[in-house]
Design a protein around this motif. Structure first.
Motif, mmCIF file in Angstrom:
data_model
loop_
_atom_site.group_PDB
_atom_site.id
_atom_site.type_symbol
_atom_site.label_atom_id
_atom_site.label_comp_id
_atom_site.label_asym_id
_atom_site.label_seq_id
_atom_site.Cartn_x
_atom_site.Cartn_y
_atom_site.Cartn_z
ATOM 1 N N PRO A 192 0.821 -1.233 0.000
ATOM 2 C CA PRO A 192 0.000 0.000 0.000
ATOM 3 C C PRO A 192 0.847 1.272 0.000
ATOM 4 O O PRO A 192 0.501 2.253 -0.661
ATOM 5 C CB PRO A 192 -0.826 -0.125 1.288
ATOM 6 C CG PRO A 192 -0.884 -1.594 1.555
ATOM 7 C CD PRO A 192 0.442 -2.130 1.111
ATOM 8 N N ALA A 193 1.960 1.242 0.740
ATOM 9 C CA ALA A 193 2.843 2.414 0.755
ATOM 10 C C ALA A 193 3.500 2.612 -0.602
ATOM 11 O O ALA A 193 3.691 3.749 -1.046
ATOM 12 C CB ALA A 193 3.903 2.260 1.842
ATOM 13 N N LEU A 194 3.843 1.522 -1.274
ATOM 14 C CA LEU A 194 4.439 1.628 -2.602
ATOM 15 C C LEU A 194 3.464 2.263 -3.584
ATOM 16 O O LEU A 194 3.856 3.064 -4.438
ATOM 17 C CB LEU A 194 4.859 0.245 -3.109
ATOM 18 C CG LEU A 194 5.959 -0.467 -2.319
ATOM 19 C CD1 LEU A 194 6.296 -1.799 -2.967
ATOM 20 C CD2 LEU A 194 7.193 0.404 -2.214
ATOM 21 N N ILE A 195 2.200 1.904 -3.471
ATOM 22 C CA ILE A 195 1.181 2.509 -4.335
ATOM 23 C C ILE A 195 1.074 4.007 -4.052
ATOM 24 O O ILE A 195 0.947 4.829 -4.958
ATOM 25 C CB ILE A 195 -0.175 1.813 -4.135
ATOM 26 C CG1 ILE A 195 -0.086 0.358 -4.600
ATOM 27 C CG2 ILE A 195 -1.282 2.543 -4.886
ATOM 28 C CD1 ILE A 195 -1.322 -0.453 -4.297
ATOM 29 N N GLY A 196 1.155 4.371 -2.769
ATOM 30 C CA GLY A 196 1.117 5.785 -2.412
ATOM 31 C C GLY A 196 2.304 6.544 -2.961
ATOM 32 O O GLY A 196 2.162 7.658 -3.474
#
Length: 279
Positions: A192-196
């Motif tokens: 999820p952080a990578l997507i952000g």
């Protein structure tokens, strides 16, 4: 039911005014983009039509708008991939204290406080003085990374600061190699952080003007092309372009949020299946 205090209504009115100030200009542009054929850049509207959207798709009416749009997409993807890759590598590196890590951290953050136009000027001069070609895919790419990388690294620092190392220890106890641990344990957890970070990288690049102004060379990106249009386009076709680019930005955000939602559901389903297997 107890009556609400007066402060509630005051704060509600303040928040409504803030939202109007924040989104009012965008809504106004969206409305004026549907001016009739004889309409101008201001109210009152002269009818309602999609004439200016049709006019927008005529290449001669708006110069190199579609070429600049394509360049912004390509540049945004380049910046996005680089930002995600370097941010993850930097986040992993800063998990362990090393000599000079504090100085390096503040050097990274400094890029956020230096005026963007100075970054653009410095990178442009560096390329021109060293005999390198000033181009949106080289100097423009580098200048934009000074804007996106600090955001990506700050996100990764926060993520790895809260990361539970016991997951990695468990993977190593089961015989996983460092690469297998990274690929099958660490990356799925921080997905999820990578997507952000990817969303930050793409949208900040796609919208960036100041750091691209003196580093794009002979070919404009979309923000530069829109700025140029403000000096010679005196019809609502400019508003039509603004409406479409806003919708495109919202669509990109929607795509990233959908990817994050699908990923969360898959992880939840996998965890549920694993729990059933244990039982």
């Amino acid at each position: 039911m107890e009556p609400r205090p007066k402060s509630f209504y005051v704060l509600t009115a303040f928040f409504a005014l803030f939202m109007l100030f924040l989104y009012g200009p965008t809504i106004t542009i969206g409305i004026l983009s549907f001016q009739g054929e004889g309409g101008g850049l201001t109210f009152p509207m002269q009818g309602v039509s999609t004439y200016w959207f049709r006019d927008l798709f005529q290449q001669q009416a708006v110069g190199d708008i579609w070429g600049s749009f394509g360049r912004s997409i390509v540049l945004g993807l380049m910046v996005m991939v680089t930002t995600v890759t370097v941010s993850v590598m930097g986040g992993l590196a800063f998990r362990t204290k090393f000599k000079g890590s504090g100085i390096l951290f503040y050097l990274i953050i400094t890029a956020l406080v230096i005026p963007s136009i100075l970054i653009s000027l410095g990178v442009g001069l560096l390329f021109s003085q060293t005999g390198l070609t000033v181009h949106w895919a080289t100097s423009g790419f580098g200048a934009q990374l000074t804007w996106t990388l600090p955001f990506g690294l700050l996100i990764m620092f926060a993520v790895f600061n809260r990361f539970d190392k016991s997951f990695e220890e468990a993977a190593r106890d089961l015989g996983a190699s460092p690469w297998q641990t990274l690929r099958h344990v660490v990356l799925p957890i921080i997905a999820p952080a990578l997507i952000g970070v990817a969303l930050f990288g793409f949208t900040l690049s796609y919208d960036e003007f100041a750091r691209t102004l003196l580093t794009a060379g002979s070919y404009n990106t979309l923000p530069l092309e829109i700025y140029g249009m403000t000096t010679n386009v005196t019809s609502p076709v400019l508003y039509a372009l603004g409406t479409l680019t806003t919708l495109f930005s919202l669509a990109i955000i929607g795509v990233f949020l959908t990817i994050a939602l699908i990923g969360n559901r898959r992880r939840a389903r996998a965890g549920s299946d694993a729990g059933k297997g244990v039982l």
